[in-house]
Scaffold this motif. Structure first.
Motif, PDB file in Angstrom:
ATOM      1  N   SER A  92     106.137  18.041  45.247  1.00 55.78           N
ATOM      2  CA  SER A  92     105.723  17.193  44.057  1.00 55.78           C
ATOM      3  C   SER A  92     105.151  17.020  42.648  1.00 55.78           C
ATOM      4  O   SER A  92     105.300  17.213  41.999  1.00 55.78           O
ATOM      5  CB  SER A  92     105.676  15.661  44.507  1.00 55.78           C
ATOM      6  N   ALA A  93     103.636  17.350  42.788  1.00 54.10           N
ATOM      7  CA  ALA A  93     102.571  17.298  42.453  1.00 54.10           C
ATOM      8  C   ALA A  93     102.820  18.746  41.761  1.00 54.10           C
ATOM      9  O   ALA A  93     102.604  19.051  40.643  1.00 54.10           O
ATOM     10  CB  ALA A  93     101.397  17.272  42.494  1.00 54.10           C
ATOM     11  N   ARG A  96     105.357  17.862  38.902  1.00 53.74           N
ATOM     12  CA  ARG A  96     104.620  17.570  38.102  1.00 53.74           C
ATOM     13  C   ARG A  96     104.549  18.168  36.951  1.00 53.74           C
ATOM     14  O   ARG A  96     104.196  17.492  35.933  1.00 53.74           O
ATOM     15  CB  ARG A  96     104.593  16.015  38.576  1.00 53.74           C
ATOM     16  N   CYS A  98     104.090  20.889  36.268  1.00 56.72           N
ATOM     17  CA  CYS A  98     105.394  22.101  34.988  1.00 56.72           C
ATOM     18  C   CYS A  98     105.796  21.004  34.264  1.00 56.72           C
ATOM     19  O   CYS A  98     105.886  21.227  33.126  1.00 56.72           O
ATOM     20  CB  CYS A  98     106.907  22.021  35.691  1.00 56.72           C
ATOM     21  N   ASP A  99     105.961  19.770  34.704  1.00 57.37           N
ATOM     22  CA  ASP A  99     105.854  18.165  33.392  1.00 57.37           C
ATOM     23  C   ASP A  99     105.325  18.361  32.271  1.00 57.37           C
ATOM     24  O   ASP A  99     105.244  18.487  31.109  1.00 57.37           O
ATOM     25  CB  ASP A  99     106.647  17.268  33.744  1.00 57.37           C
ATOM     26  N   VAL A 100     103.855  17.999  32.851  1.00 54.45           N
ATOM     27  CA  VAL A 100     102.802  17.378  32.343  1.00 54.45           C
ATOM     28  C   VAL A 100     102.199  19.430  31.639  1.00 54.45           C
ATOM     29  O   VAL A 100     101.758  18.821  30.195  1.00 54.45           O
ATOM     30  CB  VAL A 100     101.805  17.375  33.091  1.00 54.45           C
TER      31      VAL A 100
END
Length: 142
Positions: A92-93, A96, A98-100
């Motif tokens: 999940s990190a 996340r 990749c999105d940030v």
């Protein structure tokens, strides 16, 4: 471009077949992978792959660290959504991060194929611009 390749156990064979199918494209880029996945790709394609630890032993986090430093350009992560993963918080990190940092991420073969075709066409060359800008802002950065 620097491309991370990650695959859960039940998806490793798919990853090897995928990389083999697009070997001419992948051969033009720097490849990184978690331990076992990287070993299988090297063994079956002959491509050069920088290997990290396996995912549960910290490989996902090692790739995440490169993403956080803007030193990874794409992540292809064949996830197994039907099997519980003991290191799910690390997964999940990574997603996340990749999105940030706006890192293109594929979590299945369909999306990965779109990204690889885009890579071949030059659709991801905007990543090069980001690297150039980062080097101007931080002299000595690589």
């Amino acid at each position: 471009m620097k491309i991370a390749l990650i695959a859960h156990d039940k998806k490793k064979k798919d990853m090897v077949h995928f990389v083999a199918a697009y070997k001419p494209i992948f051969a033009k880029h720097e490849l990184y992978a978690t331990g076992t996945t990287g070993g299988l790709i090297i063994e079956n394609t002959g491509l050069s792959v920088h290997r990290f630890q396996s995912g549960p032993l910290g490989g996902d986090q090692e790739i995440g660290a490169l993403i956080a430093k803007n030193k990874m350009d794409m992540v292809i992560f064949f996830r197994d959504p039907l099997t519980a993963q003991p290191h799910e918080p690390d997964i999940s990190a990574l997603i996340r991060l990749c999105d940030v940092y706006n890192i293109p991420l594929a979590t299945n073969m369909g999306t990965a194929e779109i990204l690889v075709h885009g890579l071949q066409r030059g659709d991801l060359n905007w990543r090069t611009i980001i690297h150039e800008r980062q080097q101007k802002e931080t002299p000595g950065a690589q």
